[in-house]
Design a protein around this motif. Structure first.
Motif, PDB file in Angstrom:
ATOM      1  N   GLN A  63       0.839  -1.200   0.000  1.00 45.83           N
ATOM      2  CA  GLN A  63       0.000   0.000   0.000  1.00 45.83           C
ATOM      3  C   GLN A  63       0.875   1.251   0.000  1.00 45.83           C
ATOM      4  O   GLN A  63       0.610   2.196  -0.731  1.00 45.83           O
ATOM      5  CB  GLN A  63      -0.943  -0.001   1.216  1.00 45.83           C
ATOM      6  CG  GLN A  63      -1.819   1.215   1.305  1.00 45.83           C
ATOM      7  CD  GLN A  63      -2.831   1.295   0.185  1.00 45.83           C
ATOM      8  OE1 GLN A  63      -3.179   0.302  -0.431  1.00 45.83           O
ATOM      9  NE2 GLN A  63      -3.286   2.490  -0.088  1.00 45.83           N
ATOM     10  N   ALA A  64       1.929   1.244   0.829  1.00 45.16           N
ATOM     11  CA  ALA A  64       2.840   2.386   0.882  1.00 45.16           C
ATOM     12  C   ALA A  64       3.525   2.568  -0.467  1.00 45.16           C
ATOM     13  O   ALA A  64       3.697   3.706  -0.943  1.00 45.16           O
ATOM     14  CB  ALA A  64       3.875   2.182   1.984  1.00 45.16           C
ATOM     15  N   LYS A  65       3.899   1.460  -1.099  1.00 44.41           N
ATOM     16  CA  LYS A  65       4.547   1.539  -2.404  1.00 44.41           C
ATOM     17  C   LYS A  65       3.585   2.116  -3.445  1.00 44.41           C
ATOM     18  O   LYS A  65       3.968   2.958  -4.260  1.00 44.41           O
ATOM     19  CB  LYS A  65       5.014   0.149  -2.841  1.00 44.41           C
ATOM     20  CG  LYS A  65       5.839   0.160  -4.120  1.00 44.41           C
ATOM     21  CD  LYS A  65       6.134  -1.237  -4.608  1.00 44.41           C
ATOM     22  CE  LYS A  65       7.160  -1.923  -3.762  1.00 44.41           C
ATOM     23  NZ  LYS A  65       7.556  -3.232  -4.318  1.00 44.41           N
ATOM     24  N   GLU A  68       3.190   5.838  -2.813  1.00 46.92           N
ATOM     25  CA  GLU A  68       4.388   6.544  -3.259  1.00 46.92           C
ATOM     26  C   GLU A  68       4.382   6.678  -4.782  1.00 46.92           C
ATOM     27  O   GLU A  68       4.709   7.738  -5.320  1.00 46.92           O
ATOM     28  CB  GLU A  68       5.642   5.800  -2.787  1.00 46.92           C
ATOM     29  CG  GLU A  68       6.938   6.443  -3.204  1.00 46.92           C
ATOM     30  CD  GLU A  68       7.198   7.769  -2.530  1.00 46.92           C
ATOM     31  OE1 GLU A  68       8.060   8.513  -3.023  1.00 46.92           O
ATOM     32  OE2 GLU A  68       6.537   8.088  -1.525  1.00 46.92           O
ATOM     33  N   ALA A  69       3.993   5.612  -5.466  1.00 44.79           N
ATOM     34  CA  ALA A  69       3.933   5.664  -6.925  1.00 44.79           C
ATOM     35  C   ALA A  69       2.887   6.682  -7.386  1.00 44.79           C
ATOM     36  O   ALA A  69       3.125   7.450  -8.330  1.00 44.79           O
ATOM     37  CB  ALA A  69       3.614   4.286  -7.491  1.00 44.79           C
ATOM     38  N   ALA A  74       1.645  11.999  -9.562  1.00 41.55           N
ATOM     39  CA  ALA A  74       0.998  13.303  -9.428  1.00 41.55           C
ATOM     40  C   ALA A  74       2.031  14.427  -9.544  1.00 41.55           C
ATOM     41  O   ALA A  74       1.782  15.442 -10.210  1.00 41.55           O
ATOM     42  CB  ALA A  74       0.259  13.391  -8.098  1.00 41.55           C
ATOM     43  N   GLU A  75       3.181  14.244  -8.911  1.00 41.10           N
ATOM     44  CA  GLU A  75       4.240  15.253  -9.017  1.00 41.10           C
ATOM     45  C   GLU A  75       4.709  15.392 -10.458  1.00 41.10           C
ATOM     46  O   GLU A  75       4.920  16.502 -10.940  1.00 41.10           O
ATOM     47  CB  GLU A  75       5.425  14.878  -8.123  1.00 41.10           C
ATOM     48  CG  GLU A  75       5.189  15.100  -6.656  1.00 41.10           C
ATOM     49  CD  GLU A  75       6.385  14.706  -5.815  1.00 41.10           C
ATOM     50  OE1 GLU A  75       7.444  14.344  -6.384  1.00 41.10           O
ATOM     51  OE2 GLU A  75       6.274  14.755  -4.580  1.00 41.10           O
TER      52      GLU A  75
END
Length: 114
Positions: A63-65, A68-69, A74-75
């Motif tokens: 979930q964290a991965k 982060e993706a 988005a960035e």
């Protein structure tokens, strides 16, 4: 005729056989022991709980991965939008400069009468 050495060997062999039989009986008794069954069940419960914790930990890591993706995507999209905006502004400025140049050219032509 058995030599004493052979008799010693036979005794050791019989002693080993008796020890193996006693060990087998002891294991059979432990197998049927309710306390041993309870310990096995407790160990199985501990293993199951450990596997659940590991699965939850793996899920949290995945979930964290994913988050982060998504954040990086988005960035990247924001950077691309900013770059597109800058390019659009440059195109508009260039078009405005060309329009001003054309206007000056037309004014000069009008002054010269021709």
């Amino acid at each position: 005729m058995l030599k004493p050495k052979d008799a010693d060997f036979v005794e050791r062999r019989n002693a080993a056989k008796d020890a193996k039989a006693a060990l087998l009986e002891k294991m059979k008794a432990k197998k049927d022991d309710p306390a041993a069954e309870a310990r096995r069940a407790e160990r199985a419960a501990i293993v199951a709980a450990r596997e659940e914790r590991e699965a939850a930990r793996r899920e949290a890591a995945e979930q964290a991965k994913r988050e982060e993706a998504e954040r990086l995507a988005a960035e990247e999209a924001a950077k691309k939008a900013e770059a597109d905006k800058l390019i659009q502004r440059m195109v508009e400025d260039e078009a405005a400069r060309k329009a001003a140049r054309d206007q000056r050219y037309a004014a000069r032509k009008a002054r010269k009468g021709g």
